[in-house]
Enzyme design. Sequence first.
Site, PDB file in Angstrom:
ATOM      1  N   TRP A  55      23.558   2.591   6.659  1.00 41.70           N
ATOM      2  CA  TRP A  55      24.322   3.855   6.621  1.00 41.70           C
ATOM      3  C   TRP A  55      23.446   4.967   6.033  1.00 41.70           C
ATOM      4  CZ3 TRP A  55      30.311   4.017   5.714  1.00 41.70           C
ATOM      5  CH2 TRP A  55      30.929   3.232   6.688  1.00 41.70           C
ATOM      6  N   ASP A 117      30.813   1.694   2.467  1.00 37.25           N
ATOM      7  CA  ASP A 117      31.000   0.524   3.325  1.00 37.25           C
ATOM      8  C   ASP A 117      31.065  -0.729   2.443  1.00 37.25           C
ATOM      9  OD1 ASP A 117      31.087  -0.944   5.731  1.00 37.25           O
ATOM     10  OD2 ASP A 117      28.914  -1.131   5.811  1.00 37.25           O
ATOM     11  N   LYS A 157      35.494   1.750   4.007  1.00 32.59           N
ATOM     12  CA  LYS A 157      35.992   0.553   4.683  1.00 32.59           C
ATOM     13  C   LYS A 157      37.318   0.133   4.051  1.00 32.59           C
ATOM     14  CE  LYS A 157      33.219  -3.167   4.724  1.00 32.59           C
ATOM     15  NZ  LYS A 157      32.371  -3.563   5.840  1.00 32.59           N
TER      16      LYS A 157
HETATM   17  N1  SAM Z   1      26.600  -0.041   4.487  1.00 33.24           N
HETATM   18  C1  SAM Z   1      25.567  -1.025   4.240  1.00 33.24           C
HETATM   19  C2  SAM Z   1      24.576  -0.931   5.374  1.00 33.24           C
HETATM   20  O1  SAM Z   1      24.888  -0.302   6.373  1.00 33.24           O
HETATM   21  O2  SAM Z   1      23.469  -1.466   5.247  1.00 33.24           O
HETATM   22  C3  SAM Z   1      26.156  -2.423   4.123  1.00 33.24           C
HETATM   23  C4  SAM Z   1      26.968  -2.574   2.869  1.00 33.24           C
HETATM   24  S1  SAM Z   1      27.312  -4.255   2.480  1.00 33.24           S
HETATM   25  C5  SAM Z   1      28.526  -4.636   3.692  1.00 33.24           C
HETATM   26  C6  SAM Z   1      28.287  -4.152   1.035  1.00 33.24           C
HETATM   27  C7  SAM Z   1      27.504  -3.785  -0.222  1.00 33.24           C
HETATM   28  O3  SAM Z   1      28.454  -3.480  -1.250  1.00 33.24           O
HETATM   29  C8  SAM Z   1      26.645  -4.907  -0.791  1.00 33.24           C
HETATM   30  O4  SAM Z   1      25.278  -4.542  -0.714  1.00 33.24           O
HETATM   31  C9  SAM Z   1      27.095  -5.018  -2.263  1.00 33.24           C
HETATM   32  O5  SAM Z   1      26.022  -5.176  -3.173  1.00 33.24           O
HETATM   33  C10 SAM Z   1      27.762  -3.660  -2.477  1.00 33.24           C
HETATM   34  N2  SAM Z   1      28.711  -3.623  -3.602  1.00 33.24           N
HETATM   35  C11 SAM Z   1      29.793  -4.409  -3.811  1.00 33.24           C
HETATM   36  N3  SAM Z   1      30.385  -4.071  -4.980  1.00 33.24           N
HETATM   37  C12 SAM Z   1      29.673  -3.024  -5.522  1.00 33.24           C
HETATM   38  C13 SAM Z   1      29.789  -2.238  -6.706  1.00 33.24           C
HETATM   39  N4  SAM Z   1      30.760  -2.451  -7.589  1.00 33.24           N
HETATM   40  N5  SAM Z   1      28.883  -1.263  -6.938  1.00 33.24           N
HETATM   41  C14 SAM Z   1      27.870  -1.051  -6.058  1.00 33.24           C
HETATM   42  N6  SAM Z   1      27.711  -1.758  -4.907  1.00 33.24           N
HETATM   43  C15 SAM Z   1      28.595  -2.737  -4.642  1.00 33.24           C
END
Ligand code: SAM
Length: 306
Positions: A55, A117, A157
Amino acid sequence: MGRSSKDKRDIYYRLAKEEGWRARSAFKLLQLDHQFNLFSGVNRAVDLCAAPGSWSQALSRKLRGREEEVKIVAVDLQAMAPLPGVTQIQGDITKVSTAKEIIRHFEGQPANLVVCDGAPDVTGLHDVDEYIQAQLLLAALNITTHILTPGGTFVAKIFRGKDVTLLYSQLKIFFSSVTCAKPRSSRNSSIESFVVCQNYSPPEGYIPNMSNPLLDQSYDVDFNQLEGSNRVIVPFLACGDLSAFDSDRTYPLQLDASKEYEYIPPTQPPIRPPYEQACHFRKHNLLSREDAPPISPTHSQEEQEP
Ligand code: SAM
């Protein structure tokens, strides 16, 4: 599963590699932009939960090169490889320090677009997954109230589970327009959709608060039971060009009769993915052993699965 069979399974996974995106999810943001014109007039954008970065890549490719100066900040718990024009913050979106760091990077100016996301690691227990996803969305909304300019846009999301109306009601408190959108690149078989919240207009006197008043609230009202004008109805929109590939279909490996299929490796594997330890154990046949040694923190990249 072999490399080519994975390619056969998912057309957007393949297209992502062909076009140099770090993940197939890039297409979701691009299709949302196609529908809602999200990037128009944006010069300060924040990508929450950004790793591995597709993204942020889309923001970088679409926003940079305009006449005005553009600033993009990407936040994730995990580190990700650098991207042109994107400042990375390795941090937690539930922390006020993260909000302050974003604003510092924008030199005191608020963002005009915040996208998220974010997804927790899925457990497979649907109720639990939906609950955790809802908490993450509310955390994203919460940090957004610290960093978004009035009139700005928030995209996140959402899992359309049974309590989704409560989330819609909370989003409607802060945005005059809330739409639930499903891009073509998001599988129909997945509960995932995206809320596109436009025209940020917090209630008068609202003071952003990271203790998360939204999450801590105990609700007497069952928002799913509200009826008539009290019920928040959020429009649902399937978006993306109708001629776009269908993410639920399986396509032949050779899409173009004039070109032979050639395997393309992923653009940028995650730097330290959460599944790294499991891959290491599997590779060394340690998965079933209770006395498996703990993985060292300096465990090298070469040991990861491709
Ligand atoms: N949008 C990204 C892309 O296009 O490459 C993919 C995102 S991935 C589905 C979800 C991400 O949410 C993971 O890398 C995870 O580390 C992050 N995440 C989950 N909880 C989080 C938090 N409390 N703070 C920061 N990042 C978080």
